[in-house]
Design an enzyme around this catalytic site. Structure first.
Site, PDB file in Angstrom:
ATOM      1  N   ASP A  58     -11.225 -42.711 -28.876  1.00 50.42           N
ATOM      2  CA  ASP A  58      -9.850 -42.207 -28.943  1.00 50.42           C
ATOM      3  C   ASP A  58      -8.855 -43.058 -28.142  1.00 50.42           C
ATOM      4  O   ASP A  58      -8.097 -42.526 -27.317  1.00 50.42           O
ATOM      5  CB  ASP A  58      -9.798 -40.763 -28.418  1.00 50.42           C
ATOM      6  CG  ASP A  58     -10.840 -39.863 -29.059  1.00 50.42           C
ATOM      7  OD1 ASP A  58     -11.086 -40.014 -30.270  1.00 50.42           O
ATOM      8  OD2 ASP A  58     -11.420 -39.016 -28.351  1.00 50.42           O
ATOM      9  N   GLU A 233      -6.777 -35.315 -37.791  1.00 51.77           N
ATOM     10  CA  GLU A 233      -6.542 -35.295 -36.334  1.00 51.77           C
ATOM     11  C   GLU A 233      -6.045 -36.669 -35.920  1.00 51.77           C
ATOM     12  O   GLU A 233      -5.826 -37.548 -36.739  1.00 51.77           O
ATOM     13  CB  GLU A 233      -7.842 -34.943 -35.605  1.00 51.77           C
ATOM     14  CG  GLU A 233      -8.955 -35.923 -35.897  1.00 51.77           C
ATOM     15  CD  GLU A 233     -10.324 -35.463 -35.439  1.00 51.77           C
ATOM     16  OE1 GLU A 233     -10.473 -34.312 -35.008  1.00 51.77           O
ATOM     17  OE2 GLU A 233     -11.258 -36.274 -35.518  1.00 51.77           O
TER      18      GLU A 233
END
Ligand code: FUB
Length: 493
Positions: A58, A233
């Site tokens: 991420d 997401e």
């Protein structure tokens, strides 16, 4: 992993607290490295009894005024338990994209409890960071579970920690009041100084203005981001030539993983117009990244599980990306260099030798790994290439989740019948062939045999954007000698 399968483990969540004693590593520590990044640094294992590679995911990339490019990443803790053990954020930086500094741990779930009185162990997911010129603080935004809810829900908060420095001394200062209970915060500061917070997961993406005088408070109700296609997401915002760009992971199904897409708008809160895929599946169940310009070059940061071979032990990667004058972001070319030539798809029948997979060995191409137990190295460099009695070579002992990649160049689009020359040494062996990281054949069973077998795949479609083939073993143990491609309309053979 589909993130809103949160139905799991309300009870288990709280039983796996693990805060390791301070590491004896002297931070910052700098090493020269390429993709996948940061596994050359060390991380304590979950039980703190040994160390392993530092797994990161991420990545949020920012260039601050000191001229360095910083990566705020989440930290997959080994051995993983889905994503629930993720904890202990580290910050990384570089000035040349080659030498990378690990600044060490900046925050963990214990700090949140001790400093602000909320949160459970682990569950420190995809963060972001922003600099507030008014109070000269770096604000670190992190999604963290306050408490599990009955019947599997999670009370997510967007935690906030701040510091005078980009890489240390972060102290928790609360959480964003009014933010939706969603993961993956992303903060964007517009040219007029207005600050926006976005977050989202499981199909919902929201955005709102932050209170300019208090970055722990929204100035308005979060708005749903309209017009996104297949949002999953991982929201990331850029402003490029006056247009707003929102990139995100989609819900692409299957073993190869989801993709990153982007959308544009004339306003930071949408509505958005989808512009397509910029990152093909990387072979792990999540995709999450950021886009940044550094020293005149645009880059996409993302993660893969290529180093570990396990979806929840990910590693940050980056590759340059081309943005055209008209603002189009091109697909990230992370499929690597062919070993010989790219497979030439031009309407003629051809044979591809299994051992001619792309160069790279690690990031782009053949990948082999083992998971004997958590204390042993997770991969081996054995290429698996063995000689055949009658000449040539084959690739031996390819196990579940191992894969090989072949770059392609398509001169004549069309359907091809593909036959694998293959054999399995264990029952229930299965393989599939993907194009651009998308399963093109479905799962194919390979019979156990001493002799080579010809196994036909369903016809595969190639278009001019088909850039690579992956052979992905799903299960069992398989040897592959070669594959034969014949145009299915029988023309030009
Ligand atoms: O890393 C945990 C979660 O997986 C992130 O919050 C999502 O974006 C996905 O990468």
């Amino acid at each position: 992993m589909r993130l809103l399968t949160f139905l799991l483990i309300a009870t288990a969540i709280t039983s796996h607290a693990e805060t390791c004693p301070a590491s004896d590593t002297e931070y910052p520590v700098t090493k020269k490295m390429g993709n996948p990044l940061f596994v050359q640094f060390k991380s304590p294992m979950f039980e703190c009894d040994s160390t392993g590679p530092l797994y990161t995911a991420d990545p949020s990339a920012h260039v601050w005024d000191d001229g360095r490019l910083y990566i705020y990443a989440s930290h997959d803790i080994e051995p993983p338990w889905g994503c629930d053990r993720m904890d202990r954020y580290h910050v990384f930086s570089t000035t040349d994209m080659v030498n990378w500094t690990d600044h060490g741990e900046i925050l963990n779930s214990n700090d949140v409890k001790e400093q602000d009185g909320w949160g459970i162990d682990g569950w420190m997911w995809a963060p972001d960071c922003a600099y507030n010129p008014k109070d000269k603080n770096y604000y670190f935004f992190f999604p963290h579970v306050n408490e599990p809810l009955p019947w599997g829900g999670h009370d997510w908060r967007v935690g906030v920690a701040k510091s005078k420095y980009p890489d240390k001394d972060f102290k928790v200062t609360g959480y964003v009041k009014g933010a939706a209970s969603l993961i993956d915060p992303c903060v964007f500061i517009d040219d007029d100084g207005q600050v926006y917070l976005y977050n989202g997961g499981g199909g919902q993406c929201k955005g709102a203005r932050l209170d300019p005088d208090d970055w722990t408070r929204l100035a308005e109700e979060p708005h749903p981001m309209e017009g996104l296609v297949d949002f999953h997401e991982g929201t990331w915002i850029n402003k490029i030539n006056g247009k707003y760009y929102l990139s995100h992971a989609d819900n692409h199904p299957g073993a190869d993983g989801n993709r990153m897409r982007y959308a544009i708008s004339d306003s930071p809160l949408g509505p958005w117009v989808d512009k397509g895929v910029i990152l093909y599946p990387t072979g792990c169940g999540t995709s999450h990244g950021s886009i940044v310009e550094y020293k005149g070059q645009w880059y996409v940061f993302y993660h893969t599980s290529n180093y570990s071979g396990r979806g929840e032990l990910r590693s940050v990667c980056f590759d340059p990306v081309r943005i055209d004058k008209d603002g189009t972001i091109n697909v990230v070319e992370n499929w690597g260099k062919p070993f010989k030539n790219a497979v030439r798809i031009d309407g003629k029948a051809l044979i591809v030798e299994a051992e001619d997979y792309n160069r790279g060995g690690e990031h782009y191409a053949f990948h082999k790994f083992e998971i004997p137990d958590k204390k042993t190295k997770y991969r081996r460099d054995d290429t698996g290439i063995r000689p055949l009695n009658h000449g040539g070579h084959y690739v031996a002992g390819i196990k579940g989740k191992e894969w090989m990649r072949y770059s392609t160049e398509v001169f004549l689009p069309g359907k091809y019948n593909i036959t694998l020359v293959i054999r399995a040494s264990s029952p229930d062996s299965k393989i599939h062939l993907s194009v651009n990281g998308i399963d093109a054949t479905g799962s194919i069973s390979v019979p156990v045999s001493d002799r080579w077998l010809s196994v036909s795949l369903p016809a595969v479609d190639f278009d001019t954007d088909s850039r690579y083939i992956d052979l992905r073993v799903e299960n069992g143990t398989i040897d592959i000698d070669r594959f034969i491609m014949v145009p299915s309309d029988n023309k030009n053979k």
